[in-house]
Design a protein around this motif. Structure first.
Motif, short mmCIF file in Angstrom:
data_model
loop_
_atom_site.label_atom_id
_atom_site.label_comp_id
_atom_site.label_asym_id
_atom_site.label_seq_id
_atom_site.Cartn_x
_atom_site.Cartn_y
_atom_site.Cartn_z
N SER A 68 -2.17 94.60 74.79
CA SER A 68 -1.32 93.76 73.96
C SER A 68 -2.11 92.60 73.36
CB SER A 68 -0.15 93.24 74.78
OG SER A 68 0.71 92.46 73.99
N LEU A 69 -2.97 91.98 74.16
CA LEU A 69 -3.82 90.90 73.64
C LEU A 69 -4.75 91.43 72.55
CD1 LEU A 69 -4.77 88.92 76.87
CD2 LEU A 69 -3.55 88.02 74.88
N GLN A 70 -5.34 92.61 72.77
CA GLN A 70 -6.22 93.19 71.74
C GLN A 70 -5.47 93.42 70.44
OE1 GLN A 70 -7.58 96.58 74.05
NE2 GLN A 70 -9.60 95.65 74.33
N GLU A 71 -4.28 93.99 70.52
CA GLU A 71 -3.47 94.24 69.32
C GLU A 71 -3.11 92.94 68.61
OE1 GLU A 71 -0.07 96.44 70.67
OE2 GLU A 71 -1.28 98.18 71.26
N ASN A 72 -2.74 91.92 69.38
CA ASN A 72 -2.36 90.64 68.78
C ASN A 72 -3.55 89.91 68.17
OD1 ASN A 72 0.63 89.63 69.17
ND2 ASN A 72 0.15 91.05 70.82
N ILE A 73 -4.72 90.03 68.77
CA ILE A 73 -5.92 89.41 68.19
C ILE A 73 -6.26 90.09 66.87
CG2 ILE A 73 -8.42 89.14 68.48
CD1 ILE A 73 -7.80 88.47 71.45
N VAL A 74 -6.16 91.40 66.80
CA VAL A 74 -6.41 92.11 65.54
C VAL A 74 -5.44 91.64 64.47
CG1 VAL A 74 -6.25 94.36 64.40
CG2 VAL A 74 -7.49 94.14 66.57
N ARG A 75 -4.15 91.53 64.83
CA ARG A 75 -3.14 91.04 63.88
C ARG A 75 -3.45 89.61 63.44
NH1 ARG A 75 1.84 91.80 66.97
NH2 ARG A 75 1.14 93.82 67.65
N TYR A 76 -3.79 88.76 64.38
CA TYR A 76 -4.13 87.36 64.08
C TYR A 76 -5.30 87.30 63.10
CZ TYR A 76 -5.75 82.57 64.74
OH TYR A 76 -6.16 81.28 64.53
N GLU A 77 -6.38 88.03 63.42
CA GLU A 77 -7.57 87.97 62.58
C GLU A 77 -7.32 88.56 61.20
OE1 GLU A 77 -11.27 87.74 65.69
OE2 GLU A 77 -10.61 89.75 65.10
N THR A 78 -6.43 89.52 61.09
CA THR A 78 -6.06 90.08 59.80
C THR A 78 -5.36 89.03 58.95
OG1 THR A 78 -5.87 92.30 60.72
CG2 THR A 78 -4.72 91.89 58.64
N ASN A 79 -4.50 88.23 59.56
CA ASN A 79 -3.72 87.24 58.83
C ASN A 79 -4.43 85.90 58.66
OD1 ASN A 79 -1.47 88.92 58.50
ND2 ASN A 79 -0.75 88.44 60.55
N VAL A 80 -5.19 85.47 59.64
CA VAL A 80 -5.74 84.11 59.65
C VAL A 80 -7.24 84.08 59.43
CG1 VAL A 80 -5.95 82.02 61.07
CG2 VAL A 80 -3.87 83.38 61.18
N GLY A 81 -7.95 85.06 59.94
CA GLY A 81 -9.41 85.08 59.83
C GLY A 81 -10.04 85.33 61.19
N LYS A 82 -11.29 85.69 61.17
CA LYS A 82 -12.02 86.04 62.39
C LYS A 82 -12.10 84.85 63.34
CE LYS A 82 -16.33 88.25 63.81
NZ LYS A 82 -15.75 88.98 64.88
N ILE A 83 -11.89 85.12 64.60
CA ILE A 83 -12.04 84.11 65.66
C ILE A 83 -13.51 84.11 66.06
CG2 ILE A 83 -11.41 83.42 68.00
CD1 ILE A 83 -8.78 85.06 67.57
N GLU A 84 -14.18 83.00 65.85
CA GLU A 84 -15.59 82.88 66.21
C GLU A 84 -15.71 82.25 67.59
OE1 GLU A 84 -18.06 84.12 64.47
OE2 GLU A 84 -16.89 84.62 62.68
#
Length: 101
Positions: A68-84
Motif C-alpha cells: 500500500s505504501l509503494q502504491e501511494n508513493i507512486v501516486r504521490y510522485e505522479t501528482n507531486v514529483g519525485k521524492i528525493e
C-alpha cells in the motif's frame, strides 16, 4: 469524532488519535509471528529519541502495508514529483583539519 467508510467498513477516528504524532524515525523489528514498528521523534541537540507510537502487525499485514505504501508513493510522485532522499553527509568532529587554513 470523525467516522470514515473504507472498504464497506465503518472506521472511527477519535479526536485524540486524529491529532497524530510527528515521526522522523521508524525502527522496525520482527519475530516469526509479528512485525513491530516503533515511530519516534529525533530532535537536534537531544540525545534520546522518544517512541511516540508502536504498531504490531502480522507478517501478512506488514506485507500489505508495504504494498500500500509503494502504491501511494507512486501516486504521490505522479501528482507531486519525485521524492528525493538526500545522501547522508559524513560525520564531522567539528575541529580543524590537517592541511586546511
Amino acid at each position: 469524532m470523525a467516522e470514515m467508510k473504507q472498504f464497506g467498513l465503518d472506521v472511527e477516528l477519535g479526536d485524540d488519535v486524529a491529532q497524530g504524532h510527528y515521526s522522523n524515525l521508524a525502527i522496525i523489528s520482527h519475530s516469526t509471528s509479528e512485525f513491530i514498528l516503533d515511530f519516534a521523534t529525533v530532535l537536534p541537540g537531544v540525545q534520546k529519541a522518544r517512541v511516540k507510537s508502536r504498531i504490531i502487525l502480522t507478517p501478512e499485514h506488514a506485507k500489505r502495508l508495504l504494498r500500500s505504501l509503494q502504491e501511494n508513493i507512486v501516486r504521490y510522485e505522479t501528482n507531486v514529483g519525485k521524492i528525493e532522499i538526500p545522501k547522508p553527509q559524513p560525520a564531522s568532529d567539528g575541529g580543524p583539519k590537517m592541511g586546511q587554513a
